[in-house]
Write a protein that holds these residues in place. Structure first.
Motif, PDB file in Angstrom:
ATOM      1  N   SER A  36      30.800   3.478  -2.096  1.00  0.00           N
ATOM      2  CA  SER A  36      31.454   2.696  -3.146  1.00  0.00           C
ATOM      3  C   SER A  36      30.953   3.179  -4.502  1.00  0.00           C
ATOM      4  O   SER A  36      29.795   3.534  -4.655  1.00  0.00           O
ATOM      5  CB  SER A  36      31.110   1.210  -2.993  1.00  0.00           C
ATOM      6  OG  SER A  36      31.664   0.715  -1.802  1.00  0.00           O
ATOM      7  N   GLY A  37      31.860   3.212  -5.458  1.00  0.00           N
ATOM      8  CA  GLY A  37      31.482   3.644  -6.796  1.00  0.00           C
ATOM      9  C   GLY A  37      32.705   3.989  -7.614  1.00  0.00           C
ATOM     10  O   GLY A  37      33.845   3.734  -7.216  1.00  0.00           O
ATOM     11  N   LYS A  38      32.461   4.588  -8.771  1.00  0.00           N
ATOM     12  CA  LYS A  38      33.538   4.909  -9.704  1.00  0.00           C
ATOM     13  C   LYS A  38      34.558   5.875  -9.112  1.00  0.00           C
ATOM     14  O   LYS A  38      35.763   5.728  -9.314  1.00  0.00           O
ATOM     15  CB  LYS A  38      32.972   5.492 -10.995  1.00  0.00           C
ATOM     16  CG  LYS A  38      32.190   4.490 -11.809  1.00  0.00           C
ATOM     17  CD  LYS A  38      31.610   5.141 -13.055  1.00  0.00           C
ATOM     18  CE  LYS A  38      30.769   4.155 -13.823  1.00  0.00           C
ATOM     19  NZ  LYS A  38      30.142   4.784 -14.997  1.00  0.00           N
ATOM     20  N   PHE A  39      34.085   6.867  -8.377  1.00  0.00           N
ATOM     21  CA  PHE A  39      35.023   7.837  -7.819  1.00  0.00           C
ATOM     22  C   PHE A  39      35.928   7.182  -6.779  1.00  0.00           C
ATOM     23  O   PHE A  39      37.145   7.368  -6.802  1.00  0.00           O
ATOM     24  CB  PHE A  39      34.296   9.040  -7.217  1.00  0.00           C
ATOM     25  CG  PHE A  39      35.237  10.046  -6.615  1.00  0.00           C
ATOM     26  CD1 PHE A  39      36.116  10.762  -7.416  1.00  0.00           C
ATOM     27  CD2 PHE A  39      35.280  10.256  -5.246  1.00  0.00           C
ATOM     28  CE1 PHE A  39      37.011  11.670  -6.875  1.00  0.00           C
ATOM     29  CE2 PHE A  39      36.163  11.168  -4.692  1.00  0.00           C
ATOM     30  CZ  PHE A  39      37.027  11.873  -5.511  1.00  0.00           C
ATOM     31  N   PHE A  47      36.737   4.088  -6.577  1.00  0.00           N
ATOM     32  CA  PHE A  47      37.641   3.206  -7.310  1.00  0.00           C
ATOM     33  C   PHE A  47      38.817   4.002  -7.873  1.00  0.00           C
ATOM     34  O   PHE A  47      39.971   3.580  -7.759  1.00  0.00           O
ATOM     35  CB  PHE A  47      36.884   2.490  -8.443  1.00  0.00           C
ATOM     36  CG  PHE A  47      37.749   1.576  -9.242  1.00  0.00           C
ATOM     37  CD1 PHE A  47      38.061   0.308  -8.777  1.00  0.00           C
ATOM     38  CD2 PHE A  47      38.269   1.980 -10.462  1.00  0.00           C
ATOM     39  CE1 PHE A  47      38.868  -0.540  -9.510  1.00  0.00           C
ATOM     40  CE2 PHE A  47      39.084   1.145 -11.201  1.00  0.00           C
ATOM     41  CZ  PHE A  47      39.384  -0.128 -10.725  1.00  0.00           C
ATOM     42  N   SER A  48      38.532   5.175  -8.435  1.00  0.00           N
ATOM     43  CA  SER A  48      39.615   5.989  -9.010  1.00  0.00           C
ATOM     44  C   SER A  48      40.569   6.497  -7.922  1.00  0.00           C
ATOM     45  O   SER A  48      41.766   6.642  -8.151  1.00  0.00           O
ATOM     46  CB  SER A  48      39.058   7.160  -9.827  1.00  0.00           C
ATOM     47  OG  SER A  48      38.561   8.177  -8.998  1.00  0.00           O
ATOM     48  N   LYS A  52      42.727   3.523  -7.051  1.00  0.00           N
ATOM     49  CA  LYS A  52      43.570   3.213  -8.209  1.00  0.00           C
ATOM     50  C   LYS A  52      44.761   4.165  -8.298  1.00  0.00           C
ATOM     51  O   LYS A  52      45.873   3.759  -8.615  1.00  0.00           O
ATOM     52  CB  LYS A  52      42.720   3.317  -9.480  1.00  0.00           C
ATOM     53  CG  LYS A  52      43.451   3.028 -10.755  1.00  0.00           C
ATOM     54  CD  LYS A  52      42.483   3.176 -11.924  1.00  0.00           C
ATOM     55  CE  LYS A  52      43.237   3.331 -13.218  1.00  0.00           C
ATOM     56  NZ  LYS A  52      42.360   3.718 -14.303  1.00  0.00           N
ATOM     57  N   ARG A  69      41.017  15.918  -7.526  1.00  0.00           N
ATOM     58  CA  ARG A  69      40.455  14.759  -8.240  1.00  0.00           C
ATOM     59  C   ARG A  69      38.929  14.765  -8.139  1.00  0.00           C
ATOM     60  O   ARG A  69      38.233  14.480  -9.114  1.00  0.00           O
ATOM     61  CB  ARG A  69      41.037  13.477  -7.652  1.00  0.00           C
ATOM     62  CG  ARG A  69      40.527  12.192  -8.259  1.00  0.00           C
ATOM     63  CD  ARG A  69      40.862  12.079  -9.740  1.00  0.00           C
ATOM     64  NE  ARG A  69      42.276  12.158  -9.948  1.00  0.00           N
ATOM     65  CZ  ARG A  69      43.039  11.199 -10.434  1.00  0.00           C
ATOM     66  NH1 ARG A  69      42.494  10.064 -10.791  1.00  0.00           N
ATOM     67  NH2 ARG A  69      44.319  11.375 -10.591  1.00  0.00           N
ATOM     68  N   TYR A  96      36.291  15.006 -11.241  1.00  0.00           N
ATOM     69  CA  TYR A  96      35.255  13.986 -11.376  1.00  0.00           C
ATOM     70  C   TYR A  96      33.869  14.631 -11.450  1.00  0.00           C
ATOM     71  O   TYR A  96      33.054  14.285 -12.312  1.00  0.00           O
ATOM     72  CB  TYR A  96      35.337  13.000 -10.204  1.00  0.00           C
ATOM     73  CG  TYR A  96      34.322  11.888 -10.291  1.00  0.00           C
ATOM     74  CD1 TYR A  96      34.593  10.743 -11.024  1.00  0.00           C
ATOM     75  CD2 TYR A  96      33.101  11.977  -9.635  1.00  0.00           C
ATOM     76  CE1 TYR A  96      33.669   9.713 -11.108  1.00  0.00           C
ATOM     77  CE2 TYR A  96      32.174  10.958  -9.712  1.00  0.00           C
ATOM     78  CZ  TYR A  96      32.450   9.830 -10.451  1.00  0.00           C
ATOM     79  OH  TYR A  96      31.530   8.821 -10.534  1.00  0.00           O
ATOM     80  N   LYS A 130      31.349  14.604 -14.643  1.00  0.00           N
ATOM     81  CA  LYS A 130      29.995  14.065 -14.488  1.00  0.00           C
ATOM     82  C   LYS A 130      28.954  15.097 -14.938  1.00  0.00           C
ATOM     83  O   LYS A 130      27.988  14.750 -15.623  1.00  0.00           O
ATOM     84  CB  LYS A 130      29.771  13.660 -13.030  1.00  0.00           C
ATOM     85  CG  LYS A 130      28.610  12.754 -12.825  1.00  0.00           C
ATOM     86  CD  LYS A 130      28.594  12.196 -11.415  1.00  0.00           C
ATOM     87  CE  LYS A 130      27.423  11.262 -11.267  1.00  0.00           C
ATOM     88  NZ  LYS A 130      27.321  10.694  -9.947  1.00  0.00           N
TER      89      LYS A 130
END
Length: 150
Positions: A105-108, A110-111, A114, A126, A130, A134
């Motif tokens: 789980s984390g920002k990646f 989530f993207s 999304k 993607r 990312y 970073k």
């Protein structure tokens, strides 16, 4: 060499020069003077290594690949791709599902949810974007820290 009409002795002597790794080890264990023809040598080789054919893996085996807590996205992508290459006729939907399933789980992640990516190529593109972003942020942060020290 067969087409050139090379004698058995030459083919038998040239054969080991083409071997690497386990095949070279196998060859070194053949008893001296136990093989008299190239046909016999090639037959022994085939018998020994035919069992080493790559077993076909099921795409469901990819569901076992998980990104560890200490594992970067880059390492996870590398590991996942390495395993995915062992699967014949992998379905893109299964690849995307397995890849997403293994992410922490984390920002990646989530993207990914999304943007609802449909293909593995899009997923890897993607991930690359990312990781590059970073790295750029980390490099910039490092420059500012260095500037603050002087």
């Amino acid at each position: 060499m067969h087409l050139q009409g090379a004698p058995n002795e030459i083919m038998c002597r040239a054969f080991p020069t083409t071997l690497k790794g386990p095949a070279r080890v196998w060859f070194s264990k053949i008893t001296l003077n136990s093989v008299s023809t190239f046909k016999e040598l090639s037959g022994l080789f085939i018998k020994h290594f035919i069992g080493g054919q790559r077993c076909k893996r099921s795409s469901t085996s990819l569901l076992n690949i998980k990104q560890r807590d200490d594992e970067s996205l880059r390492l996870y992508v590398t590991q996942f791709n390495k395993e995915a290459l062992l699967i014949d006729d992998a379905n893109d939907k299964v690849l995307v599902t397995a890849f997403t399933n293994g992410l922490q789980s984390g920002k990646f992640l989530f993207s990914i949810y999304k943007n609802d990516l449909k293909t593995m190529a899009d997923m890897l593109y993607r991930a690359l974007k990312y990781m590059n972003a970073k790295d750029a942020v980390s490099a910039r942060k490092g420059r500012f820290e260095e500037a603050g020290k002087t």
